[in-house]
Design a protein around this motif. Sequence first.
Motif, PDB file in Angstrom:
ATOM      1  N   TYR A 138      61.470  57.846  11.284  1.00  0.00           N
ATOM      2  CA  TYR A 138      62.138  58.038  12.566  1.00  0.00           C
ATOM      3  C   TYR A 138      62.355  59.531  12.837  1.00  0.00           C
ATOM      4  N   ASP A 139      62.863  60.248  11.851  1.00  0.00           N
ATOM      5  CA  ASP A 139      63.130  61.682  12.025  1.00  0.00           C
ATOM      6  C   ASP A 139      61.852  62.468  12.334  1.00  0.00           C
ATOM      7  N   ALA A 140      60.729  62.053  11.774  1.00  0.00           N
ATOM      8  CA  ALA A 140      59.465  62.755  11.986  1.00  0.00           C
ATOM      9  C   ALA A 140      58.951  62.603  13.413  1.00  0.00           C
ATOM     10  N   ASP A 141      59.280  61.479  14.080  1.00  0.00           N
ATOM     11  CA  ASP A 141      58.763  61.230  15.429  1.00  0.00           C
ATOM     12  C   ASP A 141      59.668  60.243  16.168  1.00  0.00           C
ATOM     13  N   PRO A 142      60.884  60.667  16.527  1.00  0.00           N
ATOM     14  CA  PRO A 142      61.825  59.740  17.166  1.00  0.00           C
ATOM     15  C   PRO A 142      61.293  59.126  18.464  1.00  0.00           C
ATOM     16  N   ALA A 143      60.529  59.891  19.231  1.00  0.00           N
ATOM     17  CA  ALA A 143      60.015  59.381  20.505  1.00  0.00           C
ATOM     18  C   ALA A 143      59.130  58.156  20.309  1.00  0.00           C
ATOM     19  N   ARG A 144      58.460  58.087  19.189  1.00  0.00           N
ATOM     20  CA  ARG A 144      57.593  56.935  18.916  1.00  0.00           C
ATOM     21  C   ARG A 144      58.393  55.636  18.894  1.00  0.00           C
ATOM     22  N   TYR A 145      59.610  55.692  18.410  1.00  0.00           N
ATOM     23  CA  TYR A 145      60.428  54.487  18.266  1.00  0.00           C
ATOM     24  C   TYR A 145      61.343  54.253  19.455  1.00  0.00           C
ATOM     25  N   LEU A 146      61.282  55.134  20.441  1.00  0.00           N
ATOM     26  CA  LEU A 146      62.058  54.966  21.656  1.00  0.00           C
ATOM     27  C   LEU A 146      61.193  54.516  22.818  1.00  0.00           C
TER      28      LEU A 146
END
Length: 75
Positions: free
Chosen positions: A60-68
């Motif tokens: 999540y920290d590496a790519d938060p936008a991916r999970y939003l």
Amino acid sequence: DYGVTQPQPARWHLSSGDEEFKTTTEPVCGMELAIDRAAGHRDVDGDRRYFCSQLCLDSYDADPARYLSPGSLPR
């Protein structure tokens, strides 16, 4: 369900000992998670998101936008 991208409201459940506990859906892997067992959390736009493991938290920290983003899939 690997398509979960939005945090779900916490839900109350009863354990076998009739003790209540709160669960939510983990945003990276989609598993139902007991909040008191979370490996960590992040606060996003006033919502607290809980994570099942350090691996999911790091993802999540590496790519938060991916999970939003709607329709995103966990890695």
